[in-house]
Write a protein that holds these residues in place. Structure first.
Motif, PDB file in Angstrom:
ATOM      1  N   UNK A 142      31.024 -18.280  23.262  1.00  0.00           N
ATOM      2  CA  UNK A 142      31.581 -16.948  23.173  1.00  0.00           C
ATOM      3  C   UNK A 142      33.104 -17.033  23.105  1.00  0.00           C
ATOM      4  N   UNK A 143      33.711 -16.125  22.365  1.00  0.00           N
ATOM      5  CA  UNK A 143      35.173 -16.038  22.349  1.00  0.00           C
ATOM      6  C   UNK A 143      35.856 -16.520  21.094  1.00  0.00           C
ATOM      7  N   UNK A 144      35.098 -16.883  20.064  1.00  0.00           N
ATOM      8  CA  UNK A 144      35.724 -17.349  18.819  1.00  0.00           C
ATOM      9  C   UNK A 144      36.379 -16.176  18.090  1.00  0.00           C
ATOM     10  N   UNK A 145      37.578 -16.385  17.520  1.00  0.00           N
ATOM     11  CA  UNK A 145      38.219 -15.311  16.753  1.00  0.00           C
ATOM     12  C   UNK A 145      37.328 -14.858  15.600  1.00  0.00           C
ATOM     13  N   UNK A 146      37.399 -13.572  15.289  1.00  0.00           N
ATOM     14  CA  UNK A 146      36.595 -13.009  14.200  1.00  0.00           C
ATOM     15  C   UNK A 146      37.449 -11.989  13.451  1.00  0.00           C
ATOM     16  N   UNK A 147      38.024 -12.424  12.334  1.00  0.00           N
ATOM     17  CA  UNK A 147      38.893 -11.555  11.550  1.00  0.00           C
ATOM     18  C   UNK A 147      38.134 -10.368  10.967  1.00  0.00           C
ATOM     19  N   UNK A 148      36.830 -10.544  10.733  1.00  0.00           N
ATOM     20  CA  UNK A 148      36.043  -9.475  10.112  1.00  0.00           C
ATOM     21  C   UNK A 148      35.989  -8.228  10.994  1.00  0.00           C
ATOM     22  N   UNK A 149      36.013  -8.424  12.295  1.00  0.00           N
ATOM     23  CA  UNK A 149      35.964  -7.272  13.202  1.00  0.00           C
ATOM     24  C   UNK A 149      37.288  -7.087  13.935  1.00  0.00           C
ATOM     25  N   UNK A 173      31.382 -10.279  20.176  1.00  0.00           N
ATOM     26  CA  UNK A 173      32.415  -9.503  20.855  1.00  0.00           C
ATOM     27  C   UNK A 173      32.007  -8.039  20.879  1.00  0.00           C
ATOM     28  N   UNK A 174      32.145  -7.397  22.049  1.00  0.00           N
ATOM     29  CA  UNK A 174      31.813  -5.990  22.222  1.00  0.00           C
ATOM     30  C   UNK A 174      33.111  -5.192  22.203  1.00  0.00           C
ATOM     31  N   UNK A 175      33.443  -4.613  21.061  1.00  0.00           N
ATOM     32  CA  UNK A 175      34.711  -3.896  20.905  1.00  0.00           C
ATOM     33  C   UNK A 175      34.787  -2.668  21.805  1.00  0.00           C
ATOM     34  N   UNK A 176      33.663  -1.981  21.997  1.00  0.00           N
ATOM     35  CA  UNK A 176      33.663  -0.746  22.782  1.00  0.00           C
ATOM     36  C   UNK A 176      33.950  -0.995  24.257  1.00  0.00           C
TER      37      UNK A 176
END
Length: 419
Positions: free
Chosen positions: A263-270, A314-317
């Motif tokens: 868990x915790x990898x960067x994700x440019x898509x989101x 990743x849970x953005x909310x």
């Protein structure tokens, strides 16, 4: 011929003889009857009194100690007051985790010490990995299993485990009596409704044993969902997820198990920048059962981040970070340095003394309370202010969130209790 209807008048005697020769008399007394309006008024008064009395007993009812405790609605604002300061006697103290009931474990270079919220030392377990100091702790309660609890002790690249039994007993009072026949007689009398107590003191079933090797890692935090163990690795700046069953049943000599998720990898898509913990000694994580999510203190980016515990996404909310110009937002030195979750709130600890920017942002204390989505709700002043020399290392709720503890870099623990 139509029979005349007998009139029944109140206050008069009515007599007749039946076919068997028995005489009967009935007297109707109008003074014994109430008018309909008076009856409704009386019923209304009785019902109102019954509701008031019933509400009073519901509001004030306190169950016996051996019953399931009654819990009212949570306060809108957490209210804690400084209770006491406890010295561990070791500036090497690095981690703290709650145990059963009002107990908590603290790790330092001498090993692990068990305390209660009164600040009393209940038991100590010596150092078990040479000169190396523990870096993190996690206690997992498994009351349905033979080993009712497991304490995981994290070092830089390995994890040890200690198993505990659940000692649950009814307290007894000892009455000393001296009689003419038996001098010095001691009688044990069971206390009615005595509290049932869980404790890890004298409950260790095993010595600490190595259960996991993580080569090249730098373990700085742990949390568990009860089925999975999540390990925060500062070296990779990731959170690794392991099966708890695999860890505890692995009999291989190397004790190496591959994580089943990271868990915790960067994700440019989101638009997620990844995990960037600022300080090597602090990479705190915690599990939320309500959201089935793992939270992380992303101190280098002034954030609290949440991840789905099943998928690792990743849970953005449920994630949030500092917002310029917003009062009580994370500012100054990299923050938050530590945090913990209760069912209603997140408590965060910031690294040390505030600078002008932080004070301008409205903060007067390093201990802040937020909702799970980052709405600020309250703050709590420390007993002794932090400084450039003394910083916060860890903060944990204990005793079902009836208290929380702040571990400081000088080896002292401040305990706050609900009021």
């Amino acid at each position: 011929m139509k029979k005349k209807k007998n009139d029944i008048s109140f206050g008069h005697r009515h007599e007749w003889t039946d076919t068997h020769g028995f005489a009967h008399k009935v007297v109707f007394d109008e003074s014994a009857l109430e008018k309909p309006r008076a009856t409704w008024i009386t019923l209304t008064i009785v019902a109102t009194m019954a509701l008031a009395i019933g509400g009073f007993f519901v509001a004030t009812y306190e169950p016996a100690h051996n019953e399931r405790p009654y819990r009212g609605a949570a306060d809108a604002v957490p209210k804690y007051a400084f209770a006491r300061d406890v010295s561990t006697g070791a500036e090497s103290a690095r981690a703290l985790t709650p145990g059963w009931r009002d107990e908590f474990f603290v790790a330092d270079d001498r090993g692990v010490t068990l305390y209660n919220v009164a600040g009393e030392i209940l038991e100590r377990w010596g150092c078990f990995d040479g000169a190396e100091s523990p870096t993190s702790l996690e206690f997992v309660s498994q009351e349905e299993s033979v080993a009712n609890g497991v304490l995981f002790i994290g070092f830089a690249n390995k994890i040890y485990a200690m198993h505990f039994s659940l000692e649950e007993y009814v307290a007894t009072e000892v009455e000393k009596e001296k009689s003419g026949k038996e001098r010095g007689k001691v009688e044990e009398v069971e206390v009615v409704n005595a509290s049932r107590r869980r404790t890890a003191a004298r409950g260790a079933l095993t010595s600490p044993e190595l259960v996991l090797n993580v080569p090249d890692a730098n373990i700085r935090g742990m949390t568990s969902s009860g089925e999975k163990l999540f390990v925060a690795d500062y070296a990779t700046q990731r959170i690794m997820r392991y099966s708890l069953q695999k860890i505890l049943t692995n009999r291989g000599e190397t004790k190496i198990i591959a994580p089943d998720c990271e868990l915790g990898e960067p994700n440019d898509a989101v638009g997620y920048p990844g995990l960037k913990p600022a300080f090597e000694r602090n990479f705190r994580i915690a599990y939320s059962r309500d959201l089935h999510a793992v939270y992380a203190a992303n101190s280098g980016l002034y954030r609290i981040d949440a991840f789905d515990a099943s998928t690792g996404a990743w849970n953005a909310d449920a994630s949030w970070g500092r917002q310029p110009g917003i009062q009580h937002s994370f500012v100054g030195a990299a923050n938050p340095i530590a945090f913990d979750l209760a069912s209603e709130w997140i408590v965060t600890a910031e690294v040390g003394r505030f600078d002008d920017a932080e004070r301008d942002a409205g903060k007067t204390t390093p201990i802040q309370f937020y909702t799970e989505n980052g709405e600020w709700v309250a703050e709590s002043a420390l007993g002794a202010e932090l400084s450039s020399e003394v910083s916060a290392l860890d903060v944990e709720f204990v005793n079902d969130a009836q208290a929380f503890c702040v571990l400081k870099s000088d080896g002292r623990i401040e305990i706050f209790e609900s009021r």
